[in-house]
Design a protein around this motif. Structure first.
Motif, mmCIF file in Angstrom:
data_model
loop_
_atom_site.group_PDB
_atom_site.id
_atom_site.type_symbol
_atom_site.label_atom_id
_atom_site.label_comp_id
_atom_site.label_asym_id
_atom_site.label_seq_id
_atom_site.Cartn_x
_atom_site.Cartn_y
_atom_site.Cartn_z
ATOM 1 N N GLN A 227 11.438 -108.089 25.459
ATOM 2 C CA GLN A 227 10.205 -107.325 25.329
ATOM 3 C C GLN A 227 10.258 -106.102 26.223
ATOM 4 O OE1 GLN A 227 6.567 -109.492 26.266
ATOM 5 N NE2 GLN A 227 5.397 -108.228 24.851
ATOM 6 N N SER B 184 13.746 -117.812 14.609
ATOM 7 C CA SER B 184 13.674 -116.409 14.998
ATOM 8 C C SER B 184 12.216 -115.956 15.161
ATOM 9 C CB SER B 184 14.382 -115.523 13.974
ATOM 10 O OG SER B 184 13.675 -115.520 12.753
ATOM 11 N N HIS B 185 11.282 -116.808 14.816
ATOM 12 C CA HIS B 185 9.864 -116.479 14.907
ATOM 13 C C HIS B 185 9.238 -117.106 16.146
ATOM 14 C CE1 HIS B 185 9.924 -114.657 11.004
ATOM 15 N NE2 HIS B 185 10.420 -115.740 10.471
ATOM 16 N N ARG B 186 8.482 -116.307 16.886
ATOM 17 C CA ARG B 186 7.872 -116.761 18.137
ATOM 18 C C ARG B 186 6.989 -117.986 17.942
ATOM 19 N NH1 ARG B 186 6.584 -111.282 18.290
ATOM 20 N NH2 ARG B 186 4.369 -111.764 18.041
ATOM 21 N N GLU C 218 20.215 -112.007 16.559
ATOM 22 C CA GLU C 218 19.678 -110.838 15.885
ATOM 23 C C GLU C 218 20.823 -109.860 15.634
ATOM 24 O OE1 GLU C 218 18.010 -107.010 15.264
ATOM 25 O OE2 GLU C 218 19.021 -107.546 17.151
ATOM 26 N N GLN D 257 5.576 -103.066 23.438
ATOM 27 C CA GLN D 257 6.187 -103.577 22.206
ATOM 28 C C GLN D 257 5.986 -105.079 22.075
ATOM 29 O OE1 GLN D 257 7.619 -101.429 19.930
ATOM 30 N NE2 GLN D 257 6.820 -99.893 21.359
ATOM 31 N N GLU D 258 6.164 -105.561 20.842
ATOM 32 C CA GLU D 258 6.118 -106.993 20.594
ATOM 33 C C GLU D 258 7.344 -107.660 21.210
ATOM 34 O OE1 GLU D 258 2.674 -107.231 18.257
ATOM 35 O OE2 GLU D 258 4.102 -108.878 18.164
ATOM 36 N N ARG D 259 7.201 -108.924 21.520
ATOM 37 C CA ARG D 259 8.344 -109.705 21.978
ATOM 38 C C ARG D 259 9.242 -109.968 20.759
ATOM 39 N NH1 ARG D 259 6.918 -114.392 26.167
ATOM 40 N NH2 ARG D 259 5.807 -112.568 26.982
ATOM 41 N N GLU D 260 10.521 -109.626 20.888
ATOM 42 C CA GLU D 260 11.423 -109.655 19.734
ATOM 43 C C GLU D 260 12.543 -110.670 19.915
ATOM 44 O OE1 GLU D 260 11.001 -105.013 18.254
ATOM 45 O OE2 GLU D 260 12.753 -105.620 19.418
ATOM 46 N N PHE D 261 12.922 -111.243 18.809
ATOM 47 C CA PHE D 261 13.974 -112.262 18.783
ATOM 48 C C PHE D 261 15.329 -111.683 19.163
ATOM 49 C CE2 PHE D 261 16.404 -115.817 17.500
ATOM 50 C CZ PHE D 261 17.446 -115.380 16.687
ATOM 51 N N PHE E 14 14.239 -114.096 23.774
ATOM 52 C CA PHE E 14 13.512 -112.967 23.224
ATOM 53 C C PHE E 14 13.512 -111.843 24.250
ATOM 54 C CE2 PHE E 14 11.366 -114.660 19.394
ATOM 55 C CZ PHE E 14 11.733 -115.982 19.493
#
Length: 127
Positions: free
Chosen positions: A39, A109-111, A61, A43-47, A37
């Motif tokens: 970050q 893909s989801h934290r 992604e 911002q949010e931590r992204e896949f 991931f």
């Protein structure tokens, strides 16, 4: 105690490459799907990418497809992220994560699917 330790980050020019590594200890590595991931501040931590426990399934992604490749070596308890054709927008802290394998129907893909996280490694891409 489970530990995930990332390495390989740094400063690189646009168009360059980096290879991130994440070595796990304290768990049975081959029972865990692994993910990367990213970050950026605020911002949010992204896949970015994930790979199944066996290494047979992997996906990225959309924005990194064709540029980043995730792989793993279960004999070394290590997952890798090969990052090619880097862009300034790839600048972020990159985190690896381990999620206990719950079957092929789980969307990694989801934290929320991950149980353990590393401390992160900074990647900076200059233009």
């Amino acid at each position: 105690q489970v530990q995930l330790v990332e390495s390989g980050g740094g400063l690189v020019q646009a168009g360059g490459s980096l290879r991130l590594s994440c070595t796990a200890s304290g768990l049975t590595f081959s029972n865990y799907a692994m993910g990367w991931f990213q970050q950026t501040p605020g911002q949010e931590r992204e896949f970015v990418a994930t790979i199944s426990e066996s290494g047979r399934r992997a996906y990225n992604e959309d924005s990194v497809k064709g540029r980043f490749t995730i792989s793993r070596d279960n004999t070394k308890n290590t997952v890798y992220l090969q990052m090619n054709s880097l862009k300034p927008e790839d600048t972020a802290v990159y985190y690896c994560a381990a999620g206990f394998s719950r079957g092929s129907g789980v969307d990694y893909s989801h934290r929320i699917q991950y149980d353990y996280w590393g401390q992160g490694t900074q990647v900076t891409v200059s233009s």
